[in-house]
Design a protein around this motif. Sequence first.
Motif, PDB file in Angstrom:
ATOM      1  N   HIS A 347      18.844 -45.436  31.728  1.00 58.30           N
ATOM      2  CA  HIS A 347      18.986 -45.552  30.142  1.00 58.30           C
ATOM      3  C   HIS A 347      19.027 -46.990  29.632  1.00 58.30           C
ATOM      4  O   HIS A 347      18.282 -47.193  28.586  1.00 58.30           O
ATOM      5  CB  HIS A 347      20.261 -44.774  29.733  1.00 58.30           C
ATOM      6  CG  HIS A 347      20.420 -44.660  28.169  1.00 58.30           C
ATOM      7  ND1 HIS A 347      19.843 -43.572  27.663  1.00 58.30           N
ATOM      8  CD2 HIS A 347      20.983 -45.664  27.333  1.00 58.30           C
ATOM      9  CE1 HIS A 347      19.983 -43.897  26.321  1.00 58.30           C
ATOM     10  NE2 HIS A 347      20.699 -44.928  26.062  1.00 58.30           N
ATOM     11  N   PHE A 348      19.540 -47.755  30.278  1.00 59.21           N
ATOM     12  CA  PHE A 348      19.418 -49.299  29.650  1.00 59.21           C
ATOM     13  C   PHE A 348      18.462 -50.133  30.469  1.00 59.21           C
ATOM     14  O   PHE A 348      18.190 -49.961  31.716  1.00 59.21           O
ATOM     15  CB  PHE A 348      20.977 -49.845  29.646  1.00 59.21           C
ATOM     16  CG  PHE A 348      21.603 -49.506  28.510  1.00 59.21           C
ATOM     17  CD1 PHE A 348      21.365 -49.514  27.176  1.00 59.21           C
ATOM     18  CD2 PHE A 348      22.806 -48.643  28.881  1.00 59.21           C
ATOM     19  CE1 PHE A 348      21.804 -48.670  26.135  1.00 59.21           C
ATOM     20  CE2 PHE A 348      23.370 -48.157  27.586  1.00 59.21           C
ATOM     21  CZ  PHE A 348      23.184 -48.136  26.349  1.00 59.21           C
ATOM     22  N   ASP A 349      18.265 -51.333  29.781  1.00 61.08           N
ATOM     23  CA  ASP A 349      17.050 -52.169  30.436  1.00 61.08           C
ATOM     24  C   ASP A 349      17.639 -53.177  31.275  1.00 61.08           C
ATOM     25  O   ASP A 349      16.841 -53.920  32.048  1.00 61.08           O
ATOM     26  CB  ASP A 349      16.475 -52.597  29.236  1.00 61.08           C
ATOM     27  CG  ASP A 349      17.092 -53.777  28.467  1.00 61.08           C
ATOM     28  OD1 ASP A 349      18.544 -53.454  28.351  1.00 61.08           O
ATOM     29  OD2 ASP A 349      16.909 -54.736  27.812  1.00 61.08           O
ATOM     30  N   ASN A 350      18.831 -53.204  31.793  1.00 61.23           N
ATOM     31  CA  ASN A 350      19.357 -54.117  32.485  1.00 61.23           C
ATOM     32  C   ASN A 350      19.379 -53.884  33.927  1.00 61.23           C
ATOM     33  O   ASN A 350      19.833 -54.518  34.975  1.00 61.23           O
ATOM     34  CB  ASN A 350      21.033 -54.382  32.235  1.00 61.23           C
ATOM     35  CG  ASN A 350      21.746 -53.262  32.030  1.00 61.23           C
ATOM     36  OD1 ASN A 350      21.434 -52.275  32.449  1.00 61.23           O
ATOM     37  ND2 ASN A 350      22.988 -53.664  31.946  1.00 61.23           N
ATOM     38  N   GLU A 351      18.706 -52.649  34.401  1.00 56.94           N
ATOM     39  CA  GLU A 351      18.473 -52.325  35.749  1.00 56.94           C
ATOM     40  C   GLU A 351      17.392 -53.391  36.511  1.00 56.94           C
ATOM     41  O   GLU A 351      17.505 -53.791  37.568  1.00 56.94           O
ATOM     42  CB  GLU A 351      18.057 -50.828  36.054  1.00 56.94           C
ATOM     43  CG  GLU A 351      18.852 -49.803  35.374  1.00 56.94           C
ATOM     44  CD  GLU A 351      18.568 -48.377  35.929  1.00 56.94           C
ATOM     45  OE1 GLU A 351      18.251 -48.410  37.302  1.00 56.94           O
ATOM     46  OE2 GLU A 351      19.214 -47.570  35.456  1.00 56.94           O
ATOM     47  N   ILE A 352      16.526 -53.987  35.512  1.00 54.87           N
ATOM     48  CA  ILE A 352      15.653 -54.742  36.019  1.00 54.87           C
ATOM     49  C   ILE A 352      15.989 -56.139  35.344  1.00 54.87           C
ATOM     50  O   ILE A 352      16.087 -56.128  34.126  1.00 54.87           O
ATOM     51  CB  ILE A 352      14.165 -54.631  35.548  1.00 54.87           C
ATOM     52  CG1 ILE A 352      13.870 -53.043  36.210  1.00 54.87           C
ATOM     53  CG2 ILE A 352      13.162 -55.563  35.980  1.00 54.87           C
ATOM     54  CD1 ILE A 352      12.399 -52.389  35.993  1.00 54.87           C
TER      55      ILE A 352
END
Length: 479
Positions: A347-352
Amino acid sequence: KVDGLEFAVADLKLAEAGRHQIRLAEHEMPGLMATRREFAAAKPLQGARIAGSLHMTVQTAVLIETLVELGAEVRWVSCNIFSTQDEAAAAVVVGPDGTPEHPKGVSVFAWKGETLDEYWWCTDQLFQFGDQGPNMILDDGGDATLLVHKGVEFETAGAVPEPSEDDPEEYKIVLATLRKSLAADAKRFTRIAKDIKGVTEETTTGVHRLYEFAKTGELLFPAINVNDSVTKSKFDNKYGCRHSLVDGINRATDTLIGGKVAVVCGYGDVGKGSAESLRGQGARVVVTEIDPICALQAAMDGYQVTALEDVVETADIFVTTTGNFNIITAEHMARMKHQAIVGNIGHFDNEIDMAGLEKTPGIKRVEIKPQVDEYVFPDGHSIIVLSQGRLLNLGNATGHPSFVMSNSFTNQVLAQIELFTKPGEYDKQVYVLPKKLDEKVARLHLDALGVKLTKLTKEQAAYIGVDVEGPYKPDHYRY
Ligand code: NAI
């Protein structure tokens, strides 16, 4: 504002194209259309003012118009800066009976490619139904719910705190949005929260936030966890991603997937669908996991399971599906091979670690096309990052197809009806829909696929200890 209708979308002239797609989608969404027929006369959502924050796609348009047919007044935003389909947004504003000159539909604030400032401005618009606030929230990822909770927290404290250096950029924008709101009206969100009968939450990450609020006693209204209806997470998260993951990679890169080594980080529902999607294209799929059960499942499903470290220099495609953060670091990306593809479907962009990547000394970003960026390292090798690390199936493609979303959204509609029509029956806790309704959602989708169910005899039902009409499984059954 046109003819009294507030909205902010890319271009109302796209409405006709959007309407055609909505018409085709309606046929593929038998659950939602059956819900419209079932509740046409009763209109159980009459009086509901629903603030919806969920990817503004063609499928969502069918959901919105179902809520309206059931009597609700609706305002809508997208829950991601890249996921809006502009023609769907335009068609919803114009409505089935309006024209671009005289729109008669729903107030939508969403366009593809919002900045983060614009995104939070849109989210703030959700909460203004004339001089009233909403009395229901329909959320995906929890940003609308978060804004209300943070708003109440800061109004109670009397001030919005100053951001600290380490706060993510997006949180600083949330604080600025709330500071403006509090300056204009010191008790706005306190009043809004009081009116809200409940929230229905679409996704794993948003549900996680709700349980955290409930655990600390901070949850301000009852919540239904739509994600954990079996007909949602075991279908949308899995079969939806099986469809839309490779769709996103193909539209973004047009790179042949067959024969390549693809790494899927996380083997939950989204990971299972993603791994199958890549395997279906002939990729050699490697899975990473932290949970021994999911790791064992991946191994028994025939995937190599190893640590990212072991394959980071040799794999061709990397996809994060964990709902966790810092899965692929800037250091990992620096070590990847030339033109490795990196994307996230969580869902959120902080996985990368995009912030870390941007800060790499000497790094150069080349936009290949919208939502596809090449990052060139000082040694000349590069990687291709999809949707700036945001969910690529909605950023680079059009998300899940209608049929699977019909399952998810029928759960959403039933959950909205449940919380809106039964105030007092739910505490400030997180609930799932009863299994009977879950089975009903599945049942509504069988005919379209030509599925013929076997009917239990009375004797068989008694033998296994269930009712002939269901529910057929105990709550602890896992499917
Ligand atoms: P899940 O909880 O079933 O799966 C996540 C998996 O990641 C778990 O098995 C967990 O053990 C694993 N994991 C956690 N940290 C890890 C790490 N450091 N390395 C490797 N594996 C790790 O959750 P689900 O339902 O699969 O959802 C995942 C994310 O996708 C959520 O953010 C959810 O909101 C989102 N989602 C996105 C959709 C889309 O269309 N893009 C659709 C549905 C969900």
